[in-house]
Motif scaffolding. Sequence first.
Motif, PDB file in Angstrom:
ATOM      1  N   ARG A   1      -6.203   3.630   2.028  1.00 23.60           N
ATOM      2  CA  ARG A   1      -6.413   2.922   2.448  1.00 23.60           C
ATOM      3  C   ARG A   1      -7.105   1.284   2.107  1.00 23.60           C
ATOM      4  O   ARG A   1      -7.880   2.256   1.404  1.00 23.60           O
ATOM      5  CB  ARG A   1      -7.300   2.929   4.307  1.00 23.60           C
ATOM      6  CG  ARG A   1      -6.496   4.319   4.725  1.00 23.60           C
ATOM      7  CD  ARG A   1      -7.198   4.348   6.178  1.00 23.60           C
ATOM      8  NE  ARG A   1      -8.841   4.998   5.831  1.00 23.60           N
ATOM      9  CZ  ARG A   1      -9.997   5.010   7.077  1.00 23.60           C
ATOM     10  NH1 ARG A   1      -9.383   4.890   8.062  1.00 23.60           N
ATOM     11  NH2 ARG A   1     -10.964   5.728   5.976  1.00 23.60           N
TER      12      ARG A   1
ATOM     13  N   ALA B   1      -7.132   4.802  -3.799  1.00 18.81           N
ATOM     14  CA  ALA B   1      -6.102   4.361  -3.117  1.00 18.81           C
ATOM     15  C   ALA B   1      -4.497   4.110  -4.348  1.00 18.81           C
ATOM     16  O   ALA B   1      -4.898   3.606  -5.538  1.00 18.81           O
ATOM     17  CB  ALA B   1      -5.786   2.889  -1.809  1.00 18.81           C
TER      18      ALA B   1
ATOM     19  N   ASP C   1       1.708  -1.342   4.476  1.00 17.83           N
ATOM     20  CA  ASP C   1       1.427  -2.548   4.419  1.00 17.83           C
ATOM     21  C   ASP C   1       1.559  -3.331   2.834  1.00 17.83           C
ATOM     22  O   ASP C   1       1.438  -2.504   2.336  1.00 17.83           O
ATOM     23  CB  ASP C   1       0.081  -1.712   5.306  1.00 17.83           C
ATOM     24  CG  ASP C   1      -0.431  -1.919   6.568  1.00 17.83           C
ATOM     25  OD1 ASP C   1       0.825  -1.837   7.079  1.00 17.83           O
ATOM     26  OD2 ASP C   1      -1.233  -0.591   7.211  1.00 17.83           O
TER      27      ASP C   1
ATOM     28  N   VAL D   1       0.830  -0.953   0.051  1.00 20.13           N
ATOM     29  CA  VAL D   1       0.221  -0.055   0.173  1.00 20.13           C
ATOM     30  C   VAL D   1       1.220   0.925   0.257  1.00 20.13           C
ATOM     31  O   VAL D   1       2.006   1.367   0.830  1.00 20.13           O
ATOM     32  CB  VAL D   1      -1.121   0.255   0.604  1.00 20.13           C
ATOM     33  CG1 VAL D   1      -1.710   1.309   1.225  1.00 20.13           C
ATOM     34  CG2 VAL D   1      -1.487  -1.086   1.615  1.00 20.13           C
TER      35      VAL D   1
ATOM     36  N   SER E   1      -0.713   4.245  -0.467  1.00 20.24           N
ATOM     37  CA  SER E   1      -1.018   5.390  -0.128  1.00 20.24           C
ATOM     38  C   SER E   1      -2.959   4.849  -0.174  1.00 20.24           C
ATOM     39  O   SER E   1      -2.782   3.966  -0.542  1.00 20.24           O
ATOM     40  CB  SER E   1      -1.320   6.799  -1.093  1.00 20.24           C
ATOM     41  OG  SER E   1      -1.692   6.445  -2.717  1.00 20.24           O
TER      42      SER E   1
ATOM     43  N   HIS F   1     -10.495  -5.500   9.110  1.00 16.69           N
ATOM     44  CA  HIS F   1      -8.947  -4.330   9.827  1.00 16.69           C
ATOM     45  C   HIS F   1      -8.734  -3.657   8.860  1.00 16.69           C
ATOM     46  O   HIS F   1      -9.434  -4.152   6.895  1.00 16.69           O
ATOM     47  CB  HIS F   1      -7.376  -5.544   9.243  1.00 16.69           C
ATOM     48  CG  HIS F   1      -6.793  -4.699  10.212  1.00 16.69           C
ATOM     49  ND1 HIS F   1      -6.533  -3.938  11.093  1.00 16.69           N
ATOM     50  CD2 HIS F   1      -5.146  -4.827   9.384  1.00 16.69           C
ATOM     51  CE1 HIS F   1      -4.650  -3.801  10.790  1.00 16.69           C
ATOM     52  NE2 HIS F   1      -4.611  -3.687   9.540  1.00 16.69           N
ATOM     53  N   LEU F   2      -7.773  -2.337   8.358  1.00 18.40           N
ATOM     54  CA  LEU F   2      -8.156  -1.775   7.762  1.00 18.40           C
ATOM     55  C   LEU F   2      -6.240  -1.581   6.976  1.00 18.40           C
ATOM     56  O   LEU F   2      -5.607  -0.972   7.876  1.00 18.40           O
ATOM     57  CB  LEU F   2      -8.183  -0.164   8.140  1.00 18.40           C
ATOM     58  CG  LEU F   2      -9.232   0.175   7.710  1.00 18.40           C
ATOM     59  CD1 LEU F   2      -9.735   1.106   7.883  1.00 18.40           C
ATOM     60  CD2 LEU F   2     -10.625   0.039   6.260  1.00 18.40           C
ATOM     61  N   LEU F   3      -5.752  -1.814   6.014  1.00 18.71           N
ATOM     62  CA  LEU F   3      -4.527  -1.196   5.721  1.00 18.71           C
ATOM     63  C   LEU F   3      -4.195   0.069   5.606  1.00 18.71           C
ATOM     64  O   LEU F   3      -4.857   0.321   4.854  1.00 18.71           O
ATOM     65  CB  LEU F   3      -3.924  -2.208   3.998  1.00 18.71           C
ATOM     66  CG  LEU F   3      -4.236  -4.336   4.943  1.00 18.71           C
ATOM     67  CD1 LEU F   3      -3.600  -4.934   3.471  1.00 18.71           C
ATOM     68  CD2 LEU F   3      -3.235  -4.272   5.756  1.00 18.71           C
ATOM     69  N   GLY F   4      -3.173   0.499   5.240  1.00 25.09           N
ATOM     70  CA  GLY F   4      -3.026   1.626   5.015  1.00 25.09           C
ATOM     71  C   GLY F   4      -1.263   2.179   4.692  1.00 25.09           C
ATOM     72  O   GLY F   4      -0.610   0.937   4.554  1.00 25.09           O
TER      73      GLY F   4
END
Length: 159
Positions: A57, A102, A79, A53, A55, A73-76
Amino acid sequence: MTIEGRALQDTVIGRELTLEQCNTLATICEQRTIANGQLLFAEGSSSDTLFVVASGRLAVSRDTGRGFSDTLHLLGPGDLAGESGFLDGSPHSATLRAVGDATVLTIHRTRLEGLLIDNPIIVYKVMRAIVYSIREIVRRMNQQQLQMMNYINQGCGRY
């Protein structure tokens, strides 16, 4: 679309690499934009691609069997996603969907393997970063399981 090594520096992988190594790894990466609500991949599908990732989420969700999905879950930025499929081709265990626009960097397994002869340390460090990422997922799952057990036990088994 080509990318620069600087895009990798603030990721789990980039923390393992020097800027020069990031620049070398960037030569095999591609950049992909995922619009708000668009799927990166679906639960059960397979891929030999590792996603980083860059940019935005991504929501990690699983089918509940009740007609809707639960967001786990949220990936940012920084990740990783798709680690298991990248390593062994196993199907994705969850669906990833963009929450807002993203950008992800993609690394295909065969392209990383192409670095083995001339840059084995980069491949080793990418694999170390993947192990670190998977360990963090397991740690987070263990913590959530403990919280759930505490919740259930406090309510005398009623929930």
